[in-house]
Scaffold this motif. Structure first.
Motif, PDB file in Angstrom:
ATOM      1  N   ASN A  19      43.479  -6.526  43.092  1.00 17.66           N
ATOM      2  CA  ASN A  19      43.273  -5.217  42.478  1.00 17.66           C
ATOM      3  C   ASN A  19      41.821  -4.845  42.801  1.00 17.66           C
ATOM      4  OD1 ASN A  19      45.804  -4.814  40.941  1.00 17.66           O
ATOM      5  ND2 ASN A  19      45.143  -6.640  39.827  1.00 17.66           N
TER       6      ASN A  19
ATOM      7  N   PRO B 169      42.792   0.838  41.311  1.00 21.25           N
ATOM      8  CA  PRO B 169      44.190   0.752  41.753  1.00 21.25           C
ATOM      9  C   PRO B 169      45.055   1.807  41.064  1.00 21.25           C
ATOM     10  CG  PRO B 169      43.331  -1.414  41.162  1.00 21.25           C
ATOM     11  CD  PRO B 169      42.324  -0.413  40.688  1.00 21.25           C
TER      12      PRO B 169
ATOM     13  N   LEU C 215      44.521   3.428  46.091  1.00 20.76           N
ATOM     14  CA  LEU C 215      43.484   3.631  45.080  1.00 20.76           C
ATOM     15  C   LEU C 215      43.452   5.094  44.657  1.00 20.76           C
ATOM     16  CD1 LEU C 215      40.529   1.515  46.559  1.00 20.76           C
ATOM     17  CD2 LEU C 215      42.429   0.768  45.118  1.00 20.76           C
TER      18      LEU C 215
ATOM     19  N   THR D 238      43.335  -5.063  49.755  1.00 21.26           N
ATOM     20  CA  THR D 238      44.192  -4.382  48.778  1.00 21.26           C
ATOM     21  C   THR D 238      45.537  -5.079  48.585  1.00 21.26           C
ATOM     22  OG1 THR D 238      44.818  -2.862  50.577  1.00 21.26           O
ATOM     23  CG2 THR D 238      43.171  -2.098  48.988  1.00 21.26           C
TER      24      THR D 238
END
Length: 330
Positions: free
Chosen positions: A86, A50, A30, A82
């Motif tokens: 997303n 993301p 991220l 994750t």
């Protein structure tokens, strides 16, 4: 023993933990982004998004409650999702690095801001997890933009409370001023009180200097605005005015929740009806996501991941027969 290793006078345990969470979010794929979403009202929202949005993955929005910023509330759970989603983790307005010059303080306004944020990042559909106040916001998103919200998880979110509940003695506090002083602690004593009400088994013997450090880093920004938000939660609130939602909804509650008692969980299940399911986690308080992280994550994964579309299966012998018959007919 190590004279060259000296802690600076300004060393902060809270800031160090915050740095660790930032590092772990970055490792999880991220990135930190601030987006201007205002229509002339100066609203900007910080969000972990993301680094690469993968179109074949569904989206998941994690909304925090009062307390520390979003990283502290979801840091333990990020790794579970994750690889499958997303993942988007915003700071609500007046938390973290999100702000506005608007005078709006309702959860409806917060929901509208998050909807604009997700649209700005090109997200058309998403599932939502909302913890406590984040559940109020997630519920409002499901009302305002039903086509965006696919599935909803509400964790210890007293969405079904009414203004008269405080007068009727449902809560541990007798008025909003007392509630604000606990939910927005400005002294170590009040922070200890919040911990005692939030956890079934709160950690004992936390040093006052650590509590003071946490307050200085996490609890001193936008205090008045947050008080007004708490006021808005209860003002003229009636269950009969709460719109129904139709999305599949998982309700998670700590059995010993003292902030929003379990009665509100049962009430929410009745209000949502057949589209809702209620899970009660034993020996847990309001901060069930922190107190029982493994059990909390297990229920999230069961509800969110097991319901994902499976990839198309390989053609069967029936498919081949159907294909040849169709070609002959044509």
């Amino acid at each position: 023993m190590f004279p060259h290793l000296k802690l600076p006078r300004c060393f902060s345990f809270t800031a160090s933990i915050d740095w660790f969470y930032r590092h772990s979010f970055a490792i999880a794929g991220l990135r930190s982004v601030i987006t201007d979403i205002g229509d002339g009202d100066g609203t900007s929202m910080h969000c972990w998004v993301p680094k690469i949005h993968k179109p074949f993955k569904p989206s998941l929005l994690l909304i925090h409650g009062f307390g520390a910023n979003a990283m502290w509330q979801y840091g333990e759970h990020l790794r579970h999702f994750t690889s499958r989603f997303n993942v988007y983790v915003p700071d609500l307005v007046f938390f973290g690095n999100s702000s506005t010059s608007s005078l709006e303080r309702t959860e409806s306004f917060q929901a509208a801001c998050v909807i604009k944020l997700m649209q700005a990042h090109g997200v058309g559909k998403t599932s939502i997890v909302g913890i406590s106040y984040g559940g109020f916001v997630g519920y409002n998103m499901a009302v305002q933009c039903p086509e965006m919200v696919e599935r909803l998880v509400l964790c210890c979110a007293g969405v079904c409370l009414e203004e008269k509940d405080m007068e009727d003695g449902l809560f541990i506090v007798s008025d909003l001023e007392e509630a604000s002083s606990i939910l927005l602690p400005q002294t170590p004593h009040k922070l200890k009180e919040l911990l005692r009400y939030s956890f079934f088994k709160p950690t004992k013997g936390v040093p006052s200097f650590f509590l003071t450090d946490f307050i200085n880093v996490m609890c001193t920004n936008y205090v008045e605005e947050k008080r007004e938000m708490i006021q808005e939660i209860l003002t003229d609130r009636k269950l009969s005015n709460l719109p129904k939602i139709t999305q599949p909804t998982l309700i998670i509650w700590g059995e010993q929740d003292q902030i929003f008692p379990l009665e509100l969980g049962y009430r929410l299940k009745r209000h949502i009806g057949k589209q809702g399911q209620l899970v009660i986690i034993q020996k847990a308080g309001h901060a069930v996501n922190l107190e029982k992280p493994k059990e909390f994550a297990k229920h999230l994964k069961s509800f969110l991941c097991d319901s994902l579309w499976s990839p198309p299966s390989s053609p069967t012998w029936k498919d081949h027969i159907h294909f040849h018959i169709k070609n002959k007919v044509n």
